[in-house]
Enzyme design. Structure first.
Site, PDB file in Angstrom:
ATOM      1  N   LYS A 126       0.844  -1.209   0.000  1.00  0.00           N
ATOM      2  CA  LYS A 126       0.000   0.000   0.000  1.00  0.00           C
ATOM      3  C   LYS A 126       0.876   1.255   0.000  1.00  0.00           C
ATOM      4  CE  LYS A 126      -2.015  -1.116   3.948  1.00  0.00           C
ATOM      5  NZ  LYS A 126      -1.520  -2.465   4.238  1.00  0.00           N
ATOM      6  N   ARG A 140      -9.794   1.291   7.849  1.00  0.00           N
ATOM      7  CA  ARG A 140      -9.349  -0.070   8.130  1.00  0.00           C
ATOM      8  C   ARG A 140     -10.399  -0.852   8.910  1.00  0.00           C
ATOM      9  NH1 ARG A 140      -3.401   0.770   7.962  1.00  0.00           N
ATOM     10  NH2 ARG A 140      -2.317  -1.210   8.197  1.00  0.00           N
ATOM     11  N   ARG A 156      11.883  -6.267   5.562  1.00  0.00           N
ATOM     12  CA  ARG A 156      11.879  -4.821   5.776  1.00  0.00           C
ATOM     13  C   ARG A 156      12.400  -4.500   7.187  1.00  0.00           C
ATOM     14  NH1 ARG A 156       6.338  -1.487   5.508  1.00  0.00           N
ATOM     15  NH2 ARG A 156       5.853  -2.840   7.276  1.00  0.00           N
ATOM     16  N   ARG A 161      10.902  -3.259  10.077  1.00  0.00           N
ATOM     17  CA  ARG A 161      10.464  -2.132  10.891  1.00  0.00           C
ATOM     18  C   ARG A 161      10.187  -2.638  12.315  1.00  0.00           C
ATOM     19  NH1 ARG A 161       5.441   0.470   8.040  1.00  0.00           N
ATOM     20  NH2 ARG A 161       4.319  -0.853   9.491  1.00  0.00           N
ATOM     21  N   ARG A 180      -1.063  -8.914  13.094  1.00  0.00           N
ATOM     22  CA  ARG A 180      -1.561  -7.913  12.133  1.00  0.00           C
ATOM     23  C   ARG A 180      -2.387  -8.590  11.036  1.00  0.00           C
ATOM     24  NH1 ARG A 180       4.056  -5.420  10.907  1.00  0.00           N
ATOM     25  NH2 ARG A 180       3.066  -4.256   9.230  1.00  0.00           N
TER      26      ARG A 180
HETATM   27  P1  B4P Z   1       4.653  -1.487   2.280  1.00  0.00           P
HETATM   28  O1  B4P Z   1       4.218  -0.817   1.021  1.00  0.00           O
HETATM   29  O2  B4P Z   1       5.424  -0.627   3.233  1.00  0.00           O
HETATM   30  O3  B4P Z   1       3.463  -2.125   3.099  1.00  0.00           O
HETATM   31  P2  B4P Z   1       2.113  -1.550   3.665  1.00  0.00           P
HETATM   32  O4  B4P Z   1       1.044  -2.388   3.018  1.00  0.00           O
HETATM   33  O5  B4P Z   1       1.998  -0.067   3.482  1.00  0.00           O
HETATM   34  O6  B4P Z   1       2.321  -1.833   5.241  1.00  0.00           O
HETATM   35  P3  B4P Z   1       1.553  -1.858   6.608  1.00  0.00           P
HETATM   36  O7  B4P Z   1       0.116  -2.263   6.425  1.00  0.00           O
HETATM   37  O8  B4P Z   1       2.391  -2.715   7.460  1.00  0.00           O
HETATM   38  O9  B4P Z   1       1.679  -0.433   7.266  1.00  0.00           O
HETATM   39  P4  B4P Z   1       0.838   0.755   7.856  1.00  0.00           P
HETATM   40  O10 B4P Z   1       1.862   1.792   7.983  1.00  0.00           O
HETATM   41  O11 B4P Z   1      -0.377   1.076   7.056  1.00  0.00           O
HETATM   42  O12 B4P Z   1       5.484  -2.762   1.850  1.00  0.00           O
HETATM   43  C1  B4P Z   1       6.063  -3.650   2.777  1.00  0.00           C
HETATM   44  C2  B4P Z   1       7.382  -4.196   2.243  1.00  0.00           C
HETATM   45  O13 B4P Z   1       7.188  -4.915   1.024  1.00  0.00           O
HETATM   46  C3  B4P Z   1       8.399  -3.102   1.927  1.00  0.00           C
HETATM   47  O14 B4P Z   1       9.657  -3.515   2.380  1.00  0.00           O
HETATM   48  C4  B4P Z   1       8.378  -2.980   0.415  1.00  0.00           C
HETATM   49  O15 B4P Z   1       9.613  -2.567  -0.122  1.00  0.00           O
HETATM   50  C5  B4P Z   1       8.043  -4.403  -0.011  1.00  0.00           C
HETATM   51  N1  B4P Z   1       7.268  -4.448  -1.248  1.00  0.00           N
HETATM   52  C6  B4P Z   1       6.225  -3.629  -1.581  1.00  0.00           C
HETATM   53  N2  B4P Z   1       5.727  -3.968  -2.793  1.00  0.00           N
HETATM   54  C7  B4P Z   1       6.475  -5.046  -3.237  1.00  0.00           C
HETATM   55  C8  B4P Z   1       6.451  -5.857  -4.434  1.00  0.00           C
HETATM   56  N3  B4P Z   1       5.567  -5.658  -5.417  1.00  0.00           N
HETATM   57  N4  B4P Z   1       7.355  -6.872  -4.538  1.00  0.00           N
HETATM   58  C9  B4P Z   1       8.244  -7.102  -3.543  1.00  0.00           C
HETATM   59  N5  B4P Z   1       8.338  -6.352  -2.391  1.00  0.00           N
HETATM   60  C10 B4P Z   1       7.458  -5.345  -2.246  1.00  0.00           C
HETATM   61  O16 B4P Z   1       0.292   0.307   9.317  1.00  0.00           O
HETATM   62  C11 B4P Z   1       1.119   0.102  10.439  1.00  0.00           C
HETATM   63  C12 B4P Z   1       0.291   0.087  11.753  1.00  0.00           C
HETATM   64  O17 B4P Z   1      -0.307   1.410  11.982  1.00  0.00           O
HETATM   65  C13 B4P Z   1      -0.914  -0.856  11.801  1.00  0.00           C
HETATM   66  O18 B4P Z   1      -0.532  -2.172  12.183  1.00  0.00           O
HETATM   67  C14 B4P Z   1      -1.796  -0.155  12.880  1.00  0.00           C
HETATM   68  O19 B4P Z   1      -1.378  -0.463  14.189  1.00  0.00           O
HETATM   69  C15 B4P Z   1      -1.586   1.311  12.637  1.00  0.00           C
HETATM   70  N6  B4P Z   1      -2.620   1.915  11.764  1.00  0.00           N
HETATM   71  C16 B4P Z   1      -2.391   2.494  10.543  1.00  0.00           C
HETATM   72  N7  B4P Z   1      -3.560   2.916  10.015  1.00  0.00           N
HETATM   73  C17 B4P Z   1      -4.541   2.597  10.912  1.00  0.00           C
HETATM   74  C18 B4P Z   1      -5.958   2.752  10.918  1.00  0.00           C
HETATM   75  N8  B4P Z   1      -6.615   3.307   9.900  1.00  0.00           N
HETATM   76  N9  B4P Z   1      -6.662   2.300  11.992  1.00  0.00           N
HETATM   77  C19 B4P Z   1      -6.033   1.764  13.035  1.00  0.00           C
HETATM   78  N10 B4P Z   1      -4.690   1.567  13.091  1.00  0.00           N
HETATM   79  C20 B4P Z   1      -3.941   1.978  12.036  1.00  0.00           C
END
Ligand code: B4P
Length: 191
Positions: free
Chosen positions: A13, A88, A133, A135, A146
């Site tokens: 995302k 979410r 990654r 984090r 998660r």
């Molecule tokens: P990302 O692109 O970083 O993954 P994400 O889906 O954005 O991550 P996530 O859901 O964990 O994070 P968020 O910050 O929203 O990609 C992950 C990895 O994969 C990276 O290393 C990237 O390089 C690699 N990658 C990407 N695309 C690829 C591909 N095509 N091929 C290979 N590798 C690839 O949420 C974090 C926390 O914040 C949640 O757990 C929650 O506690 C809180 N939160 C955020 N929003 C919330 C909400 N609305 N309500 C309640 N809590 C919330």
């Protein structure tokens, strides 16, 4: 362009939202990034959110609603945006409809040009991506939690947006470039 990015943790995302927002010159609004910035700055909100994030749980809806309301009222969010990681939960989606109606001159989420992208990726690939990654919340136990929270609380939103014909389903288990190309095609935008 009013886009929501959904998908399980690690689906890409943040990666795709950032890329497309840069290409289309619209704001990328990531609730995860906003929360992490609050944690680093040790704000009251950050202190409340940290324990939930470290455990792999969702931060309470009301906190997220306040964050998004404040951000969507900023001047750069009038023309278009990509909202990454929100809504979410079903209550967040209901709140967002009301908010869109307020900031969008009376058009609710159902009636406006909103599109909801869902990036689909198998669990084993998600776990591998997140572990590499590394984090703070990317350890195996938190990732499993998660994923469970995603299935229980976020996945129902796929049907919510499908029913309204706003869903754009994309295979996220491809290279980053291929996913971007699929998104551009599905959203019919050349750039
Ligand atoms: P990302 O692109 O970083 O993954 P994400 O889906 O954005 O991550 P996530 O859901 O964990 O994070 P968020 O910050 O929203 O990609 C992950 C990895 O994969 C990276 O290393 C990237 O390089 C690699 N990658 C990407 N695309 C690829 C591909 N095509 N091929 C290979 N590798 C690839 O949420 C974090 C926390 O914040 C949640 O757990 C929650 O506690 C809180 N939160 C955020 N929003 C919330 C909400 N609305 N309500 C309640 N809590 C919330």
């Amino acid at each position: 362009m009013q886009l929501i990015f959904m998908g399980p943790p690690g689906a890409g995302k943040g990666t795709q939202a950032q890329l497309l927002a840069t290409l289309w010159k619209i704001p990328h609004i990531s609730t995860g990034d906003i929360l992490r910035a609050c944690v680093v700055a040790k704000t009251t909100l950050g202190q409340k959110a940290q324990a939930y994030m470290d455990a792999g749980d969702l931060v309470p809806d009301q906190l997220l609603m306040d964050i998004v309301q404040e951000r969507m009222n900023q001047p750069d969010a009038t023309a278009g945006w990509i909202l990454d990681g929100f809504p979410r939960t079903v209550p967040q989606a209901a709140f967002f409809d009301t908010l869109l109606c307020d900031v969008g001159g009376g058009k609710s989420g159902k009636d406006c040009d909103l599109r909801a992208v869902n990036l689909d990726v198998p669990d084993n690939i998600l776990v591998t991506r997140l572990l590499s990654r590394g984090r703070q919340d990317d350890n195996e136990q938190t990732i499993r939690r998660r994923l469970q929270v995603y299935r229980e609380q976020t996945e129902p939103l796929i049907e919510f947006y499908r029913d309204r014909q706003q869903l754009v389903a994309v295979d996220g288990d491809r290279s980053m470039e291929e996913v971007t190309a699929q998104l551009q095609q599905a959203l019919s935008v050349d750039s």
